[in-house]
Each structure stands twice: as structure tokens, then as C-alpha cells.
Design an enzyme around this catalytic site. Structure first.
Site, PDB file in Angstrom:
ATOM      1  N   ASP A  32      -4.406  -4.438   5.932  1.00 36.03           N
ATOM      2  CA  ASP A  32      -4.729  -5.390   4.874  1.00 36.03           C
ATOM      3  C   ASP A  32      -3.522  -6.301   4.662  1.00 36.03           C
ATOM      4  OD1 ASP A  32      -6.107  -6.642   2.852  1.00 36.03           O
ATOM      5  OD2 ASP A  32      -5.562  -5.164   1.323  1.00 36.03           O
ATOM      6  N   HIS A  67      -2.747  -1.230  -3.406  1.00 37.70           N
ATOM      7  CA  HIS A  67      -3.870  -0.302  -3.311  1.00 37.70           C
ATOM      8  C   HIS A  67      -3.566   0.906  -4.178  1.00 37.70           C
ATOM      9  CE1 HIS A  67      -4.370  -2.028   0.991  1.00 37.70           C
ATOM     10  NE2 HIS A  67      -4.886  -2.831   0.077  1.00 37.70           N
ATOM     11  N   SER A  84       0.869  -1.174   0.000  1.00 37.72           N
ATOM     12  CA  SER A  84       0.000   0.000   0.000  1.00 37.72           C
ATOM     13  C   SER A  84       0.905   1.222   0.000  1.00 37.72           C
ATOM     14  CB  SER A  84      -0.936  -0.082   1.207  1.00 37.72           C
ATOM     15  OG  SER A  84      -1.931   0.895   1.110  1.00 37.72           O
TER      16      SER A  84
END
Ligand SMILES: C[S@@+](CC[C@H](N)C(=O)[O-])C[C@H]1O[C@@H](n2cnc3c(N)ncnc32)[C@H](O)[C@@H]1O
Lengths: 273, 187
Positions: free
Chosen positions: B132, B39, B12
Site C-alpha cells: 500500500d 493501518h 503500516s
């Protein structure tokens, strides 16, 4: 969700139960998503054992309904992929505007956000009065929700941005009335929408359309089932009609691809052959 | 690990620069696919594969749904869909709810891959500001796969790998400069 207690064998057992007991055929669905959905509802509902879970699905009608609702993915938005809706507004719908009646099939409409989006564009193009949108889904519960034309007010800012990006120029909030946490869309917008159940796996063609939209449904099907469903669309689409799919879906590689010409930039094809 | 059938990288905030440093040093005859789930903003799809392919001779492509997973290819998850791995070693896409505010969610790819590749999977979690990937790594571990994180001290945003380190048994903590070498030594 961490380690799943639902195994691949469990999934196969449940899918054949659904087919034999209820006539719902999910056997052509991609397994990874179905398995995740089944594991999720198993955990959410705190099933005590697989045997109990299976028994409930087979014997309890209410639970069966919930199960089917939960294993399909119903996530949707208004004006999702604004550039797609811009293409509808600027090219596709004006072309169809020359027809006396525009018949549109929105397959896998879920809770209706797409149907109302299209209705708004048709209204702005002054075509709504001579259009009919058949919005169908496998799942009666989402259709029930769709027909209420109420969506969470918390979504409206996002939808309004999408609407503007898609070429909308009105004040988006003029289409709904806010009441507590809900936005109730004008009844006029749903006057030309018919919501009804239709299962893409087992039901047949039911009309001829000038535009068929089916977005983010085929991703859940395996290749064979995708091809069958594309045949169904082909059989239901007028010559020179348009077929629109989700941003990651395609008619390429299918039996119908030769007769379809893609509009540049979007997942929209025109039936030319 | 006996034989690697897939190497998956999740990242991310702060992970792009790591990918850009690592990819040029990955050998071009790797006998497994590299799958990247990061992401990013919806609507910027083709940019990332294009950017990554300037850094490697390996074929880099955005995943097509139902595509067969092939060795020697770098796959990038499209934005706004979860990327799932099927038992027949194809990809599928899923538009279900966001997980940890993310779609694609690293968890979804790690978890489904773990059930397919079991011990023949290695998953690496890079820099990022949410958690995540942590549950996904747990799943990888429980199926016997190899769990890897970027050294949190080297991460632009340490939270994600640090959370993994707190919650999952990590097989190896890698410095940025050692990641490519680690991949190259897998067979
Ligand atoms: C992810 S939603 C897509 C909603 C919307 N078209 C969009 O793109 O935002 C998928 C929908 O397909 C429906 N669906 C799944 N299988 C179906 C089938 N066999 N026949 C009709 N609809 C189905 C589900 O009930 C769900 O509402």
C-alpha cells in the site's frame, strides 16, 4: 489505479449529463469519491476514450444502469459496529416496543445486510411481528440482491463474531441454510421488510417513523445536501423517535441539531423538541 | 519544493515507533498540515491521536468528515474508512472496498492529495509489510510532488518502503533521525 485519465471537468460533464438525461442528481456528492469511482469503471471497462464513454452512458440504458451502480459505494456488512447494534438491542428497540406498530426506515440499505441484522434483533426481542422495516436505496440492483436474502458464506464467521459482540446469544448459523458458497437467510426474517427505491436527493418523505437509520451514506454528500437530507429525516420522524447515523456522521452543525439529544457513546439521537 | 501545502505520512507494521520518535522533534509552527494514514485495527480509534498528542505540542486530532484542512495541525485518518482529500481542501471519508487489504488505504489519500496539491505535496512512506502506498507515490510523482521513504534498512519491516524504491522515482530516502529535520526545513 494510478494516474487518472478522468479529469475534474469530465466528472462535471458526466454529472450534468446524468441530471439532464436521466434526472439523477449527483451534483451534491463529494467529488473525490465520485471521481475515483468514475476512473475505476472507466479503467475496468477499458473505455477507449472519454467521448466513447460519455456516449455509452447517454445512449445505452443498460450501461447507464451499470454506471450508476458503480459510482455509488455499496459496501456493507451485517452487525457492522457491534456496539451500535447492542445499543439498538438493549435500549432503542425495547423503548419502541411499547408502540403498537414500530415503523423503521433504513435509508441507503445497499444489499440488505443491515436490514437482516435489525430483523434478527427484533425477532429475538419478540418485536418482529409488530415491526415494519422500509429498506430503501437509490439503486434497484442492490435492492434486488437484498430481497434474495443470500450472502457469501465466507462472510459468516465475521458476521457471527459481530453478532455475538452486539449482544446476540443464539447460534448465528441457525438463521441461515448453507448452500454451496451462499448462506440463505430464513424467509421469516424478511417478511417484515419492504425493499423499495427511494432517492434521498430528490424523493420526499413517505411515512412517519419511530426509527430512521442512515449509515455511511451522508459521508458521500456535501454539507448542503447533508442538511437537506437531515431535514427530510426530521420531517419523517415521530416525536421521541430515534435517528441513527454512521460512526463518522453527525447531526451536529445542522439545522435540526437543537431538537435532537444524543445517546451517550453511539451515533444515535432522540428527537426531543 | 517551492511551498509545501501538505505533508502526508503513510505507514503500516513498524511505523508507530517511527512516528513517536519523529513527532517530538517537529517544530510547532509548521505552516502546513501533517496528515497521518496508518493501518490499524478497527475500533481503536481515539487511542492513536491521544498517544501521538503526548509527543508534541502541535494539535493532533482524528479527522472529522468534511473538515477543513488547516496548517499546523496533525490529522490522523480514522480506522475503517478511506481518507480522501477534496479540491476545496477539506477531508472526506469513503467506505468503499479495501485496497491492498487495507482501509484506510495509503494509496487513496496519496492519490487524491496529489490531484489537489500537485507540486506542493510531500508524501512519506514508512515501515510496513504490504505494498500500500506504492501506487499512491507514483501518482504523487506524476503530479510533481515530492516522494519520500524511510530508509528500508532502518525499517522494522522493510517491504513497503523497499517496494516503493523499486517502483517509483524516490526524491529522498530518509533515516529516522532525519525525518523531523526534513519536515522542519520545508516552508
Ligand atoms: C456504503 S453503502 C452503506 C450501506 C449500509 N447503510 C452500511 O452502513 O453498511 C451506501 C449506500 O447508499 C446508497 N445511496 C447513495 N446515494 C443515495 C441516494 N441519493 N439515495 C438513496 N441511497 C443512496 C448507495 O446506493 C449505497 O447502497
Amino acid at each position: 489505479m494510478e494516474v487518472s485519465v478522468i479529469t475534474d471537468e469530465h466528472v462535471e460533464i458526466l454529472l450534468s449529463d446524468l441530471l439532464e438525461q436521466y434526472g439523477y442528481d449527483f451534483t451534491g456528492y463529494s467529488r473525490a469519491s465520485i471521481k475515483r469511482r468514475i476512473s475505476r469503471i472507466y479503467a475496468l471497462d477499458r473505455a477507449l476514450s472519454f467521448a466513447e464513454f460519455r456516449y455509452m452512458i447517454l445512449n445505452d440504458q443498460v450501461y447507464f444502469k451499470r454506471f450508476v451502480e458503480q459510482i455509488t459505494v455499496n459496501v456493507t456488512e451485517m452487525f457492522r459496529d457491534p456496539s451500535f447494534f447492542r445499543k439498538l438491542r438493549e435500549e432503542v428497540l425495547p423503548k419502541l416496543g411499547t408502540y403498537p406498530l414500530i415503523r423503521i426506515w433504513l435509508a441507503g440499505c445497499s444489499t440488505g445486510e443491515e436490514a437482516y441484522s435489525i430483523s434478527i434483533i427484533l425477532k429475538e426481542l419478540n418485536l418482529l411481528h409488530k415491526s415494519l422495516i422500509y429498506a430503501t436505496d437509490l439503486n434497484p440492483t442492490v435492492l434486488e440482491k437484498a430481497s434474495q436474502s443470500m450472502f457469501a458464506i465466507s462472510q459468516m464467521q465475521q458476521y457471527s463474531e459481530n453478532y455475538i459482540l452486539s449482544g446476540g446469544t443464539k447460534d448465528f448459523s441457525s438463521y441461515y441454510t448453507a448452500s454451496y458458497s451462499l448462506a440463505k437467510f430464513d424467509d421469516e426474517l424478511k417478511r417484515r421488510i419492504v425493499f423499495s427505491t427511494h432517492n434521498l436527493v430528490s424523493d420526499h418523505s413517505f411515512n412517519e417513523f419511530q426509527l430512521i437509520l442512515c449509515r455511511n451514506v451522508l459521508i458521500y454528500f456535501n454539507r448542503d445536501l447533508q442538511h437537506n437530507v437531515l431535514d427530510l429525516f426530521d420531517n419523517s420522524l415521530d416525536e421521541l423517535g430515534y435517528l441513527a447515523l454512521g460512526s463518522k456522521e453527525t447531526v451536529e452543525f445542522s439545522r435540526i441539531s437543537k431538537r435532537y439529544k444524543r445517546l451517550p457513546g453511539e451515533k444515535i439521537w432522540r428527537k426531543v423538541g | 519544493m517551492r511551498k509545501c501545502k501538505a505533508f502526508i505520512i503513510g505507514g503500516s507494521a513498524g511505523s508507530l515507533e517511527v512516528l513517536l520518535k519523529v513527532l517530538p522533534n517537529v517544530r510547532t509552527d509548521i505552516p502546513f498540515p501533517i496528515i497521518i494514514v496508518v493501518h490499524r485495527k478497527h475500533g481503536t480509534d481515539s487511542l492513536l491521536p491521544a498517544l501521538l498528542s503526548t509527543r508534541t505540542e502541535l494539535k493532533v486530532k482524528e479527522v472529522d468528515e468534511k473538515e477543513e484542512i488547516k496548517a499546523g495541525t496533525v490529522y490522523v485518518a480514522p480506522s475503517d474508512y478511506h481518507l480522501l482529500i477534496e479540491q476545496n481542501e477539506t477531508f472526506s471519508l469513503d467506505y468503499s472496498e479495501k485496497i491492498n487489504y487495507s482501509r484506510p488505504a495509503i494509496d487513496a489519500t496519496f492519490q487524491t492529495a496529489a490531484e489537489v496539491y500537485n507540486t506542493k505535496l510531500a508524501c512519506l512512506l514508512l515501515s510496513g509489510s504490504n505494498s500500500d502506498g506504492v501506487n499512491g507515490l507514483k501518482c504523487v510523482k506524476s503530479w510533481g510532488g515530492t516522494t519520500l521513504i524511510q530508509d528500508p534498512d532502518s525499517a522494522q519491516v522493510a517491504y513497503m518502503p523497499a517496494q516503493a524504491q523499486l517502483n517509483v522515482a524516490i526524491d529522498q530516502v530518509l533515516m529516522i533521525e532525519d525525518i523531523a529535520e526534513f519536515i522542519n526545513l520545508l516552508s
